[in-house]
Motif scaffolding. Structure first.
Motif, mmCIF file in Angstrom:
data_model
loop_
_atom_site.group_PDB
_atom_site.id
_atom_site.type_symbol
_atom_site.label_atom_id
_atom_site.label_comp_id
_atom_site.label_asym_id
_atom_site.label_seq_id
_atom_site.Cartn_x
_atom_site.Cartn_y
_atom_site.Cartn_z
ATOM 1 N N ARG A 99 0.824 -1.109 0.032
ATOM 2 C CA ARG A 99 -0.110 -0.077 -0.054
ATOM 3 C C ARG A 99 0.941 1.329 0.037
ATOM 4 N NH1 ARG A 99 -3.996 -2.173 4.601
ATOM 5 N NH2 ARG A 99 -5.789 -2.846 3.296
ATOM 6 N N HIS A 100 1.931 1.135 0.712
ATOM 7 C CA HIS A 100 2.877 2.281 0.966
ATOM 8 C C HIS A 100 3.434 2.842 -0.549
ATOM 9 C CE1 HIS A 100 5.191 5.608 2.738
ATOM 10 N NE2 HIS A 100 6.240 4.771 2.423
ATOM 11 N N LEU A 101 3.786 1.571 -1.232
ATOM 12 C CA LEU A 101 4.548 1.782 -2.581
ATOM 13 C C LEU A 101 3.538 2.258 -3.491
ATOM 14 C CD1 LEU A 101 6.486 -1.469 -2.778
ATOM 15 C CD2 LEU A 101 7.579 0.967 -2.561
ATOM 16 N N VAL A 102 2.230 1.854 -3.313
ATOM 17 C CA VAL A 102 1.163 2.368 -4.377
ATOM 18 C C VAL A 102 0.980 3.787 -4.173
ATOM 19 C CG1 VAL A 102 -1.120 1.880 -5.232
ATOM 20 C CG2 VAL A 102 0.219 0.146 -4.797
ATOM 21 N N GLU A 103 0.754 4.022 -2.720
ATOM 22 C CA GLU A 103 0.350 5.478 -2.332
ATOM 23 C C GLU A 103 1.402 6.271 -2.787
ATOM 24 O OE1 GLU A 103 -2.268 7.748 -0.241
ATOM 25 O OE2 GLU A 103 -2.355 5.502 -0.432
ATOM 26 N N GLU A 104 2.706 5.983 -2.942
ATOM 27 C CA GLU A 104 3.593 6.861 -3.398
ATOM 28 C C GLU A 104 3.781 7.148 -4.983
ATOM 29 O OE1 GLU A 104 7.634 6.344 -0.337
ATOM 30 O OE2 GLU A 104 7.331 4.841 -2.017
ATOM 31 N N ARG A 105 2.939 6.361 -5.581
ATOM 32 C CA ARG A 105 3.005 6.319 -7.160
ATOM 33 C C ARG A 105 1.641 6.588 -7.727
ATOM 34 N NH1 ARG A 105 6.723 3.562 -4.916
ATOM 35 N NH2 ARG A 105 8.562 2.998 -5.922
ATOM 36 N N VAL A 106 0.440 6.392 -7.027
ATOM 37 C CA VAL A 106 -0.924 6.960 -7.534
ATOM 38 C C VAL A 106 -1.443 7.879 -6.831
ATOM 39 C CG1 VAL A 106 -3.249 5.972 -7.981
ATOM 40 C CG2 VAL A 106 -1.081 4.418 -8.202
ATOM 41 N N THR A 107 -1.703 9.212 -7.549
ATOM 42 C CA THR A 107 -2.443 9.941 -6.929
ATOM 43 C C THR A 107 -3.841 9.927 -6.777
ATOM 44 O OG1 THR A 107 -0.670 11.774 -8.027
ATOM 45 C CG2 THR A 107 -2.978 12.596 -7.340
ATOM 46 N N ARG A 108 -4.514 10.036 -5.504
ATOM 47 C CA ARG A 108 -5.865 9.949 -5.165
ATOM 48 C C ARG A 108 -6.587 11.080 -5.679
ATOM 49 N NH1 ARG A 108 -6.965 5.796 -1.608
ATOM 50 N NH2 ARG A 108 -5.360 4.986 -0.802
ATOM 51 N N PRO A 109 -7.928 10.917 -5.753
ATOM 52 C CA PRO A 109 -8.667 12.165 -6.105
ATOM 53 C C PRO A 109 -8.791 13.080 -4.846
ATOM 54 C CG PRO A 109 -9.785 10.014 -6.657
ATOM 55 C CD PRO A 109 -8.624 9.775 -6.040
ATOM 56 N N TRP A 110 -9.001 14.210 -4.953
ATOM 57 C CA TRP A 110 -8.739 15.312 -4.072
ATOM 58 C C TRP A 110 -9.646 14.869 -2.670
ATOM 59 C CZ3 TRP A 110 -12.693 18.089 -1.789
ATOM 60 C CH2 TRP A 110 -13.740 18.305 -2.371
ATOM 61 N N GLY A 111 -10.973 14.363 -2.941
ATOM 62 C CA GLY A 111 -11.802 14.081 -1.992
ATOM 63 C C GLY A 111 -11.305 12.812 -0.951
ATOM 64 N N GLU A 112 -10.632 11.947 -1.571
ATOM 65 C CA GLU A 112 -10.014 11.006 -0.676
ATOM 66 C C GLU A 112 -8.573 11.500 0.098
ATOM 67 O OE1 GLU A 112 -9.014 7.387 -2.684
ATOM 68 O OE2 GLU A 112 -11.021 6.863 -3.664
#
Length: 408
Positions: A99-112
């Motif tokens: 999850r940490h790796l993905v969080e660094e590489r994928v931008t979440r929508p502003w609401g999330e």
């Protein structure tokens, strides 16, 4: 499982750890049978085996997408898969890394992004969430029904016994529990006092770090762990025999402090010591003579919900129920007791639809034996279940606290 993890990941402690976990997995699929989200959604990518495969691909160089992130977000980290796995795969730790790796590489929508930052900024801090909860109680009559259901009625904590120089244990006050259900730790203090044990709280200790850690604000989570270690260390050095954590979710994380801070040169050894001292209340009470507590059950029918963090995270399964039975309670049957209630920390906020579906199934299972009360061992489960049933939901320690102001 064979892996071809990129060297830039293998050159980090987390990458090597992930590689070892992946290699232990034989992709047998036993884990899917006990995965709540797989049972709900029927999608292989929403089960442990599918999530393991997605994390493996990221470590091997595949670019993660919002779809990858969504499947990992849907995981409750209930760890039921770990107790089912014949190969001992440490799925929860792999999920944290992935999850940490993905969080660094994928931008979440502003609401999330806003929601997750708000949760990290408010929930772990009693001085912030406490005033909000008091304001919400004042506004209870005008709140939407869904929010009213989530708001616990504050019950007086009662008297906390003064230390009298006997055996001594520390208690984690925590964050949400300290303001939503302060009765829990006070009940623990009264129970232990009757057994000849002093329970004390350190005013400088706070959130265990789980809220931030599981929302991928891992540095905030590690900082919370270090603060607790600093707060507890003088008592530990002076002979405190255990760190009692009455919320099983917090207890599961505190028992992992040694692993999570293993590479910290200043805190590694101290974290390992704290983790070794961490105890769920049931581990203490199971070893004590409980005759001073009398028989508070009086034949009352209770359904016990074993939180995932107790039975899967801490591997303390079917340990509370015998104590309740010894003390005069009648335990009603709970079908599929291994399944998650859908609380899972902040999951009920970030994944409300899945969480509500899981709660409906769990409430039906708990109510099937017509209990007078539902008891559990974790603040998150307690509040989440209470919002979905008319049956009173309490922490199981409250059932043992037969003193005025504490009895249920």
């Amino acid at each position: 499982m064979q892996t071809q993890i990129l060297s830039r990941f293998l050159n980090t402690p987390e990458g090597r750890e992930a590689d070892a976990i992946l290699r232990a997995c034989v992709h047998c699929g036993f884990c899917t049978a006990t995965c709540p989200t797989y049972q709900l959604l029927g999608d292989e990518l929403d089960g442990p085996r599918g999530r393991i495969y997605q994390i493996k691909l990221v470590l091997e160089g595949q670019t993660p997408t919002r779809i990858t992130q969504r499947h990992l977000d849907r995981c409750l980290t209930c760890r039921a898969c770990e107790t089912t796995c014949p190969s001992g795969v440490r799925y929860a730790r792999l999920a944290d890394i992935g999850r940490h790796l993905v969080e660094e590489r994928v931008t979440r929508p502003w609401g999330e992004r806003w929601l997750r930052r708000a949760l990290v900024a408010v929930v772990p801090h009693p001085t912030r969430i406490g005033p909000l909860m008091r304001l919400a109680r004042l506004m209870r009559p005008v709140l939407p029904a869904r929010l009213r259901a989530k708001l616990p009625i504050l019950r007086p904590a009662g008297v906390w016994p003064q230390p009298s120089g006997r055996r001594r244990m520390l208690a984690l006050a925590g964050c949400v529990q300290s303001v939503a259900t302060p009765l829990t730790n006070a009940a623990a203090a009264r129970i232990l006092s009757r057994l000849g044990i002093d329970l004390i709280e350190s005013p400088k200790a706070g959130c265990c770090g789980a809220v931030a850690w599981h929302l991928n604000a891992q540095q905030d989570g590690l900082d919370a762990m270090r603060r607790n270690i600093d707060a507890w260390w003088p008592e530990i050095e002076s002979g405190c025999e255990a760190v009692l954590v009455t919320a099983s979710g917090c207890g599961a994380l505190v028992k992992d402090y040694g692993e999570l801070l293993a590479h910290d040169p200043d805190y590694g050894a101290k974290a390992a010591r704290v983790a070794a001292l961490a105890r769920d209340p049931v581990e203490i009470l199971a070893q004590e003579d409980l005759s001073p507590l009398g028989a508070p059950g009086r034949g009352r029918r209770v359904a016990f919900h074993a939180p995932c963090t107790l039975q899967h995270g801490q591997r303390l399964k079917q340990v509370v129920e015998p104590i309740l039975a010894r003390l005069g309670f009648i335990l009603t049957a709970v079908p599929d007791a291994h399944l998650c209630c859908g609380s899972a920390g902040t999951y009920s906020i970030t994944q409300p639809a899945l969480s509500a579906a899981l709660r409906a199934s769990k409430v039906a299972a708990l109510a099937s034996g017509a209990p007078e009360l539902i008891a559990t061992a974790n603040i998150g489960c307690q509040l989440h279940l209470a919002a979905g049933t008319e049956i009173p939901v309490v922490h199981w320690l409250e059932l043992l606290d037969a003193l005025p102001g504490g009895a249920v």
